[in-house]
Write a protein that holds these residues in place. Sequence first.
Motif, PDB file in Angstrom:
ATOM      1  N   LEU A 103       0.846  -1.343   0.071  1.00 57.35           N
ATOM      2  CA  LEU A 103      -0.096  -0.085   0.039  1.00 57.35           C
ATOM      3  C   LEU A 103       0.784   1.103   0.007  1.00 57.35           C
ATOM      4  CD1 LEU A 103      -2.618  -1.087   2.658  1.00 57.35           C
ATOM      5  CD2 LEU A 103      -3.237  -0.853   0.223  1.00 57.35           C
ATOM      6  N   GLY A 104       0.607   2.177  -0.530  1.00 55.61           N
ATOM      7  CA  GLY A 104       1.296   3.538  -0.664  1.00 55.61           C
ATOM      8  C   GLY A 104       0.832   4.758  -1.636  1.00 55.61           C
ATOM      9  N   ARG A 105       1.588   5.234  -2.049  1.00 56.91           N
ATOM     10  CA  ARG A 105       1.172   6.634  -2.827  1.00 56.91           C
ATOM     11  C   ARG A 105       1.856   6.505  -4.354  1.00 56.91           C
ATOM     12  NH1 ARG A 105       4.774   8.687   0.494  1.00 56.91           N
ATOM     13  NH2 ARG A 105       5.693   9.833  -0.926  1.00 56.91           N
ATOM     14  N   PHE A 106       1.150   6.991  -5.233  1.00 55.23           N
ATOM     15  CA  PHE A 106       1.464   7.191  -6.674  1.00 55.23           C
ATOM     16  C   PHE A 106       1.708   8.446  -6.996  1.00 55.23           C
ATOM     17  CE2 PHE A 106       0.440   6.980 -11.283  1.00 55.23           C
ATOM     18  CZ  PHE A 106       1.617   6.444 -11.814  1.00 55.23           C
ATOM     19  N   GLU A 107       2.747   8.948  -7.289  1.00 58.24           N
ATOM     20  CA  GLU A 107       3.128  10.411  -7.283  1.00 58.24           C
ATOM     21  C   GLU A 107       4.247  10.459  -8.528  1.00 58.24           C
ATOM     22  OE1 GLU A 107       4.318  11.925  -3.411  1.00 58.24           O
ATOM     23  OE2 GLU A 107       2.427  11.974  -2.693  1.00 58.24           O
ATOM     24  N   ASP A 108       4.010  11.539  -9.459  1.00 56.31           N
ATOM     25  CA  ASP A 108       5.177  11.946 -10.246  1.00 56.31           C
ATOM     26  C   ASP A 108       5.647  10.444 -10.907  1.00 56.31           C
ATOM     27  OD1 ASP A 108       5.102  14.722  -9.649  1.00 56.31           O
ATOM     28  OD2 ASP A 108       6.235  14.191  -8.036  1.00 56.31           O
ATOM     29  N   GLN A 109       4.508   9.531 -11.244  1.00 55.31           N
ATOM     30  CA  GLN A 109       4.852   8.447 -12.097  1.00 55.31           C
ATOM     31  C   GLN A 109       5.898   7.443 -11.122  1.00 55.31           C
ATOM     32  OE1 GLN A 109       4.658   9.672 -16.870  1.00 55.31           O
ATOM     33  NE2 GLN A 109       6.260  10.711 -15.873  1.00 55.31           N
ATOM     34  N   ARG A 110       5.504   7.609 -10.194  1.00 53.08           N
ATOM     35  CA  ARG A 110       6.489   6.636  -9.302  1.00 53.08           C
ATOM     36  C   ARG A 110       5.565   6.091  -8.018  1.00 53.08           C
ATOM     37  NH1 ARG A 110      11.696   5.083  -9.194  1.00 53.08           N
ATOM     38  NH2 ARG A 110      12.617   4.514  -7.053  1.00 53.08           N
ATOM     39  N   PHE A 111       5.788   4.905  -7.566  1.00 54.10           N
ATOM     40  CA  PHE A 111       5.071   4.233  -6.537  1.00 54.10           C
ATOM     41  C   PHE A 111       5.973   4.415  -5.173  1.00 54.10           C
ATOM     42  CE2 PHE A 111       3.598   0.422  -4.330  1.00 54.10           C
ATOM     43  CZ  PHE A 111       2.276   1.034  -3.703  1.00 54.10           C
ATOM     44  N   TYR A 112       5.220   4.788  -4.197  1.00 58.30           N
ATOM     45  CA  TYR A 112       6.256   4.907  -2.817  1.00 58.30           C
ATOM     46  C   TYR A 112       5.264   3.796  -2.008  1.00 58.30           C
ATOM     47  CZ  TYR A 112       8.464   8.944  -4.922  1.00 58.30           C
ATOM     48  OH  TYR A 112       8.994   9.613  -5.757  1.00 58.30           O
ATOM     49  N   PRO A 113       5.836   2.694  -1.846  1.00 57.46           N
ATOM     50  CA  PRO A 113       5.203   2.001  -0.748  1.00 57.46           C
ATOM     51  C   PRO A 113       5.349   2.201   0.629  1.00 57.46           C
ATOM     52  CG  PRO A 113       6.653   0.635  -2.258  1.00 57.46           C
ATOM     53  CD  PRO A 113       7.059   2.033  -2.387  1.00 57.46           C
ATOM     54  N   GLU A 114       4.507   2.047   1.303  1.00 55.58           N
ATOM     55  CA  GLU A 114       4.403   2.742   2.811  1.00 55.58           C
ATOM     56  C   GLU A 114       3.873   1.411   3.796  1.00 55.58           C
ATOM     57  OE1 GLU A 114       2.536   7.146   1.892  1.00 55.58           O
ATOM     58  OE2 GLU A 114       1.302   5.557   2.489  1.00 55.58           O
ATOM     59  N   ALA A 115       3.463   0.290   3.393  1.00 61.96           N
ATOM     60  CA  ALA A 115       3.022  -0.711   4.040  1.00 61.96           C
ATOM     61  C   ALA A 115       2.931  -1.951   3.333  1.00 61.96           C
ATOM     62  CB  ALA A 115       1.556  -0.424   4.713  1.00 61.96           C
ATOM     63  N   PHE A 116       3.341  -2.897   3.774  1.00 59.31           N
ATOM     64  CA  PHE A 116       3.528  -4.490   3.165  1.00 59.31           C
ATOM     65  C   PHE A 116       2.861  -5.478   3.885  1.00 59.31           C
ATOM     66  CE2 PHE A 116       5.668  -8.272   2.729  1.00 59.31           C
ATOM     67  CZ  PHE A 116       5.599  -8.890   1.516  1.00 59.31           C
ATOM     68  N   ASP A 117       2.478  -6.452   3.234  1.00 60.39           N
ATOM     69  CA  ASP A 117       1.728  -7.657   3.933  1.00 60.39           C
ATOM     70  C   ASP A 117       1.578  -8.815   3.131  1.00 60.39           C
ATOM     71  OD1 ASP A 117       0.801  -9.277   6.511  1.00 60.39           O
ATOM     72  OD2 ASP A 117      -0.939  -8.103   6.334  1.00 60.39           O
ATOM     73  N   ARG A 118       1.433  -9.899   3.656  1.00 60.16           N
ATOM     74  CA  ARG A 118       1.048 -10.971   3.004  1.00 60.16           C
ATOM     75  C   ARG A 118      -0.332 -11.550   2.956  1.00 60.16           C
ATOM     76  NH1 ARG A 118       5.886 -13.437   1.865  1.00 60.16           N
ATOM     77  NH2 ARG A 118       7.624 -12.928   2.999  1.00 60.16           N
ATOM     78  N   ILE A 119      -0.797 -12.126   1.804  1.00 59.27           N
ATOM     79  CA  ILE A 119      -2.099 -12.765   1.947  1.00 59.27           C
ATOM     80  C   ILE A 119      -2.136 -14.242   2.436  1.00 59.27           C
ATOM     81  CG2 ILE A 119      -4.223 -13.274   0.744  1.00 59.27           C
ATOM     82  CD1 ILE A 119      -3.643 -10.817  -1.033  1.00 59.27           C
ATOM     83  N   ASN A 120      -1.542 -15.035   1.668  1.00 58.94           N
ATOM     84  CA  ASN A 120      -1.137 -16.311   2.065  1.00 58.94           C
ATOM     85  C   ASN A 120      -0.003 -16.491   2.636  1.00 58.94           C
ATOM     86  OD1 ASN A 120      -0.434 -16.247  -0.688  1.00 58.94           O
ATOM     87  ND2 ASN A 120      -0.045 -18.504  -0.199  1.00 58.94           N
ATOM     88  N   TRP A 121       0.183 -17.512   3.575  1.00 59.88           N
ATOM     89  CA  TRP A 121       1.579 -17.596   4.421  1.00 59.88           C
ATOM     90  C   TRP A 121       2.271 -19.108   4.177  1.00 59.88           C
ATOM     91  CZ3 TRP A 121       3.315 -13.851   7.718  1.00 59.88           C
ATOM     92  CH2 TRP A 121       2.380 -12.546   7.664  1.00 59.88           C
ATOM     93  N   PRO A 122       3.113 -19.190   4.339  1.00 59.52           N
ATOM     94  CA  PRO A 122       3.982 -20.481   4.078  1.00 59.52           C
ATOM     95  C   PRO A 122       3.132 -21.842   4.235  1.00 59.52           C
ATOM     96  CG  PRO A 122       5.687 -19.138   4.954  1.00 59.52           C
ATOM     97  CD  PRO A 122       4.146 -18.350   5.227  1.00 59.52           C
ATOM     98  N   GLY A 123       2.853 -22.482   3.249  1.00 61.18           N
ATOM     99  CA  GLY A 123       2.351 -23.706   3.057  1.00 61.18           C
ATOM    100  C   GLY A 123       0.909 -23.303   2.346  1.00 61.18           C
TER     101      GLY A 123
END
Length: 475
Positions: A227-247
């Motif tokens: 999740l993040g911002r899209f500014e001046d033709q560039r993406f700046y991630p502000e948060a990260f997470d997984r949906i599925n986990w190992p297995g």
Amino acid sequence: MIQDNDRPIYHYLPPEGLLWDPCAALFWKGRYHLFYLHSSWAHDGPPRRPDGYMYKAWAHISSADLVHWDHHPNAIERGQTGNIFLFNGTPTIIFPHPDGGGASCIASNPSGDLMDWRFEPADPVLRHPVQGTGLYPDNNDVTAWQEGEWCYALTGTRDTPGKGDTLHLFRSSDLADWEQVDRFYESERRWTGDKDDCSCPDFFELGSKRMLLHYCHNQPHGSRYYLGRFEDQRFYPEAFDRINWPGGNLHAPRTMLDEKGRRILFANLNEGRSMSACMAAGWMGVLSLPVVISLNPDEDRICYEPATELQTLRQDLTQRDDVVVETDTEFLLPEARGDSLEFELEMEPRGASEFGLKVRCAPDGSEETLVSFTLDPQTIQIDFRMASLRDDLNHQEPGIQAAPFDLKQGEGFKLRVFLDRSVLEVFAGDQRYLAQRIFPTHPGGLDVKLYSRGGPTFFRRLRAWQMSGLTDTNH
């Protein structure tokens, strides 16, 4: 295949062959359209490249209600994971050329029926050579969207060696002449590994943020997002997470935005069976249930909810309230016996360290799958170590898919569980969505139980429904 007890009855899958990535999704003219990679195993099997790669078509299905799906002719006979978008109001698809080499292809649908796709020129490899310094032609999944006068495309799923995942941004005003802009974002080692990739990208607005949904092939592989911002033709991630986990078994997610403003996610629930076992059965891969995703109040993660339309599949409600399961015991639910069910549970631990639901339990105790919460650490998990006695499965060790779960003060433990023979999908409140493939062998493995370990658990509410099967129409 009708007698195949592994084959789901209320999840979508094609009549035969391989279901792979959901490669494009669009709500269009009152219907939900989904395209997925498919290889037919009928007759002599799918065509292959000289290197043995199995070509895949873009199969096309649509639905008015997210439950019952109609089949349509293939959009593309040989394609890869791409996307569909509107360019100046015209439906347009983009996908990597199936013979590789870093080239992407474009086709448009001026009639707007999503059936008649035009490639200009006729040879798609010449249409849109999106390639440049730093791209990896062996893994060039692509997505595109229009914003203002520009059409933007993202491809090339890695950075230079050792710098992990990224994407490369291109733009065009006419879909014919493209210029490379720059790397789309820089990944950080606090979130992802230096050998990770950003495959099956899907980039869109979600509330006040931009979301980059993708799949990573590097261990621990799986579906995840920024999740993040899209500014001046560039993406700046502000948060990260997984949906599925190992297995876990959730692969290549793809989303669409419907007329109600819902962002709906689909994925391939890939296999635990070997390729030879799948080919012997005649089918491989299952489409997930439609999942509505939204931004949480803190805007740092997404929330998950099964689409409400799925409630039309419910039959034969059974319910129990105010059940106490004592320390290290189980509570059999004979009225909820079956292999195609939906459950709703509300639970309150009263000293328990682990508590939840057991499904597909064999009478002799040889097989069972556990869906549970643990308190130290706080997780939601699917324990599939005893799910099957088969010896041809390739489930990832250690046999437990566990995801962090944050229980806030005053909140209870809520579960939504969808069981469909060899498919299990779990919603823990709105925080987590997990999917698992299980393959029980015992013909009587239909029992359902509540359980509690380390102390008692109060099950405030339990609802269980038998689920009806799908019907579809071939077009």
